[in-house]
Design a protein around this motif. Structure first.
Motif, PDB file in Angstrom:
ATOM      1  N   ARG A   3      44.867  73.804  33.673  1.00  0.00           N
ATOM      2  CA  ARG A   3      45.593  74.966  34.148  1.00  0.00           C
ATOM      3  C   ARG A   3      44.449  76.162  34.161  1.00  0.00           C
ATOM      4  O   ARG A   3      44.637  76.802  35.484  1.00  0.00           O
ATOM      5  CB  ARG A   3      46.498  75.532  32.956  1.00  0.00           C
ATOM      6  CG  ARG A   3      47.372  76.741  33.482  1.00  0.00           C
ATOM      7  CD  ARG A   3      48.401  76.962  32.296  1.00  0.00           C
ATOM      8  NE  ARG A   3      48.737  78.283  32.616  1.00  0.00           N
ATOM      9  CZ  ARG A   3      49.531  79.096  31.662  1.00  0.00           C
ATOM     10  NH1 ARG A   3      49.671  78.416  30.423  1.00  0.00           N
ATOM     11  NH2 ARG A   3      50.024  80.215  32.010  1.00  0.00           N
ATOM     12  N   THR A  60      43.194  75.161  37.932  1.00  0.00           N
ATOM     13  CA  THR A  60      44.430  75.305  39.193  1.00  0.00           C
ATOM     14  C   THR A  60      44.458  76.922  38.979  1.00  0.00           C
ATOM     15  O   THR A  60      44.617  77.236  40.545  1.00  0.00           O
ATOM     16  CB  THR A  60      45.602  74.836  38.634  1.00  0.00           C
ATOM     17  OG1 THR A  60      45.550  73.431  38.179  1.00  0.00           O
ATOM     18  CG2 THR A  60      46.815  75.181  39.498  1.00  0.00           C
ATOM     19  N   ASP A  61      44.524  77.684  38.128  1.00  0.00           N
ATOM     20  CA  ASP A  61      44.824  79.091  38.434  1.00  0.00           C
ATOM     21  C   ASP A  61      43.567  79.685  39.341  1.00  0.00           C
ATOM     22  O   ASP A  61      43.600  80.571  39.885  1.00  0.00           O
ATOM     23  CB  ASP A  61      44.615  79.915  37.097  1.00  0.00           C
ATOM     24  CG  ASP A  61      46.166  79.540  36.524  1.00  0.00           C
ATOM     25  OD1 ASP A  61      47.132  79.116  37.112  1.00  0.00           O
ATOM     26  OD2 ASP A  61      46.452  79.828  35.281  1.00  0.00           O
ATOM     27  N   SER A  68      41.457  78.156  41.219  1.00  0.00           N
ATOM     28  CA  SER A  68      41.390  77.815  42.644  1.00  0.00           C
ATOM     29  C   SER A  68      42.618  78.376  43.351  1.00  0.00           C
ATOM     30  O   SER A  68      42.385  78.953  44.532  1.00  0.00           O
ATOM     31  CB  SER A  68      41.625  76.201  42.690  1.00  0.00           C
ATOM     32  OG  SER A  68      42.788  75.964  42.279  1.00  0.00           O
ATOM     33  N   GLN A  69      43.697  78.639  42.651  1.00  0.00           N
ATOM     34  CA  GLN A  69      44.621  79.626  43.491  1.00  0.00           C
ATOM     35  C   GLN A  69      44.009  80.794  43.902  1.00  0.00           C
ATOM     36  O   GLN A  69      44.338  81.429  44.674  1.00  0.00           O
ATOM     37  CB  GLN A  69      46.042  79.617  42.740  1.00  0.00           C
ATOM     38  CG  GLN A  69      46.975  78.619  42.746  1.00  0.00           C
ATOM     39  CD  GLN A  69      47.628  78.323  44.074  1.00  0.00           C
ATOM     40  OE1 GLN A  69      47.870  79.367  44.649  1.00  0.00           O
ATOM     41  NE2 GLN A  69      47.606  77.076  44.734  1.00  0.00           N
ATOM     42  N   GLN A 108      41.637  80.871  46.467  1.00  0.00           N
ATOM     43  CA  GLN A 108      42.355  80.323  47.855  1.00  0.00           C
ATOM     44  C   GLN A 108      43.009  81.554  48.420  1.00  0.00           C
ATOM     45  O   GLN A 108      42.976  81.821  49.582  1.00  0.00           O
ATOM     46  CB  GLN A 108      43.192  79.372  47.540  1.00  0.00           C
ATOM     47  CG  GLN A 108      43.996  78.937  48.888  1.00  0.00           C
ATOM     48  CD  GLN A 108      43.133  78.279  50.130  1.00  0.00           C
ATOM     49  OE1 GLN A 108      41.836  77.636  49.564  1.00  0.00           O
ATOM     50  NE2 GLN A 108      43.217  78.919  51.245  1.00  0.00           N
ATOM     51  N   ARG A 109      43.821  82.417  47.648  1.00  0.00           N
ATOM     52  CA  ARG A 109      44.468  83.577  48.091  1.00  0.00           C
ATOM     53  C   ARG A 109      43.366  84.803  48.424  1.00  0.00           C
ATOM     54  O   ARG A 109      43.868  85.386  49.591  1.00  0.00           O
ATOM     55  CB  ARG A 109      45.303  84.105  46.902  1.00  0.00           C
ATOM     56  CG  ARG A 109      46.509  83.273  46.414  1.00  0.00           C
ATOM     57  CD  ARG A 109      47.255  82.753  47.731  1.00  0.00           C
ATOM     58  NE  ARG A 109      48.281  81.925  47.131  1.00  0.00           N
ATOM     59  CZ  ARG A 109      49.264  81.342  47.788  1.00  0.00           C
ATOM     60  NH1 ARG A 109      49.327  81.501  49.189  1.00  0.00           N
ATOM     61  NH2 ARG A 109      50.413  80.719  47.408  1.00  0.00           N
ATOM     62  N   ASN A 114      42.454  83.467  51.822  1.00  0.00           N
ATOM     63  CA  ASN A 114      43.263  83.716  53.043  1.00  0.00           C
ATOM     64  C   ASN A 114      43.534  85.117  53.273  1.00  0.00           C
ATOM     65  O   ASN A 114      43.447  85.596  54.479  1.00  0.00           O
ATOM     66  CB  ASN A 114      44.559  83.300  52.576  1.00  0.00           C
ATOM     67  CG  ASN A 114      44.482  81.723  52.372  1.00  0.00           C
ATOM     68  OD1 ASN A 114      43.850  81.053  52.750  1.00  0.00           O
ATOM     69  ND2 ASN A 114      45.717  81.358  51.561  1.00  0.00           N
ATOM     70  N   GLU A 142      50.095  87.094  50.990  1.00  0.00           N
ATOM     71  CA  GLU A 142      48.809  86.801  50.273  1.00  0.00           C
ATOM     72  C   GLU A 142      48.399  87.707  49.199  1.00  0.00           C
ATOM     73  O   GLU A 142      48.183  87.262  48.220  1.00  0.00           O
ATOM     74  CB  GLU A 142      47.731  86.593  51.281  1.00  0.00           C
ATOM     75  CG  GLU A 142      47.965  85.412  52.502  1.00  0.00           C
ATOM     76  CD  GLU A 142      47.888  84.019  51.461  1.00  0.00           C
ATOM     77  OE1 GLU A 142      47.367  83.853  50.702  1.00  0.00           O
ATOM     78  OE2 GLU A 142      48.418  83.278  52.182  1.00  0.00           O
ATOM     79  N   ALA A 180      50.713  86.972  46.090  1.00  0.00           N
ATOM     80  CA  ALA A 180      50.291  85.761  45.569  1.00  0.00           C
ATOM     81  C   ALA A 180      49.243  85.946  44.857  1.00  0.00           C
ATOM     82  O   ALA A 180      48.978  85.365  43.828  1.00  0.00           O
ATOM     83  CB  ALA A 180      50.029  84.829  46.807  1.00  0.00           C
ATOM     84  N   ALA A 205      48.573  85.228  40.806  1.00  0.00           N
ATOM     85  CA  ALA A 205      47.487  84.248  40.417  1.00  0.00           C
ATOM     86  C   ALA A 205      46.875  84.892  39.491  1.00  0.00           C
ATOM     87  O   ALA A 205      46.634  84.234  38.249  1.00  0.00           O
ATOM     88  CB  ALA A 205      46.751  83.840  41.491  1.00  0.00           C
ATOM     89  N   ASP A 243      49.109  84.778  36.271  1.00  0.00           N
ATOM     90  CA  ASP A 243      49.044  83.485  35.863  1.00  0.00           C
ATOM     91  C   ASP A 243      47.776  83.392  34.668  1.00  0.00           C
ATOM     92  O   ASP A 243      47.896  82.830  33.701  1.00  0.00           O
ATOM     93  CB  ASP A 243      49.060  82.464  36.616  1.00  0.00           C
ATOM     94  CG  ASP A 243      50.403  82.346  37.303  1.00  0.00           C
ATOM     95  OD1 ASP A 243      51.216  82.671  36.745  1.00  0.00           O
ATOM     96  OD2 ASP A 243      50.442  81.750  38.385  1.00  0.00           O
TER      97      ASP A 243
END
Length: 118
Positions: A13, A16-17, A19-20, A23-24, A27, A52, A55, A59, A62
């Protein structure tokens, strides 16, 4: 209270968090650096930046929720952060049994029989 997550689940987790979040941010930076004078493309870029950034905020939320879960797990649960495998568990259980046997021997006077001169 629901079951406590394992350290592997938490590590997944975390990855994942993060990398999100990255990534945002990438972007947003990619959208912000595009130079296009038309109103249509500006409107699309503005909408894309709004999506973005929303998002990105999600993130970050999260990650905050993850840190709270980790704190709760460390305080109230058995989070295995050291990655104890089956061999380590057996070794720890054997050491606990040996400690109990030594304690019983001390309390029962069994050690005084081994060293009668003292």
């Amino acid at each position: 209270m629901e079951s406590q997550p394992s350290s592997k689940v938490l590590h997944h987790r975390i990855n994942t968090d993060i990398s999100q979040l990255l990534q945002r941010f990438e972007n947003i930076m990619a959208t912000a650096t595009v130079e296009n004078p038309s109103y249509t493309s500006s409107a699309v870029e503005t909408y894309q930046l709004d999506v973005e950034s929303t998002a990105l905020i999600r993130a970050a939320e999260d990650i905050l929720a993850l840190t709270r879960t980790m704190k709760e797990t460390w305080l109230f649960g058995n989070l295995n952060t050291l990655g104890e495998d089956e061999r380590d568990v057996q070794r720890r259980e054997k050491l606990e049994k040996d400690a109990v046997a030594v304690q019983k021997a001390v309390e029962g006077g069994g050690l005084s029989k081994l060293a009668p001169g003292k």
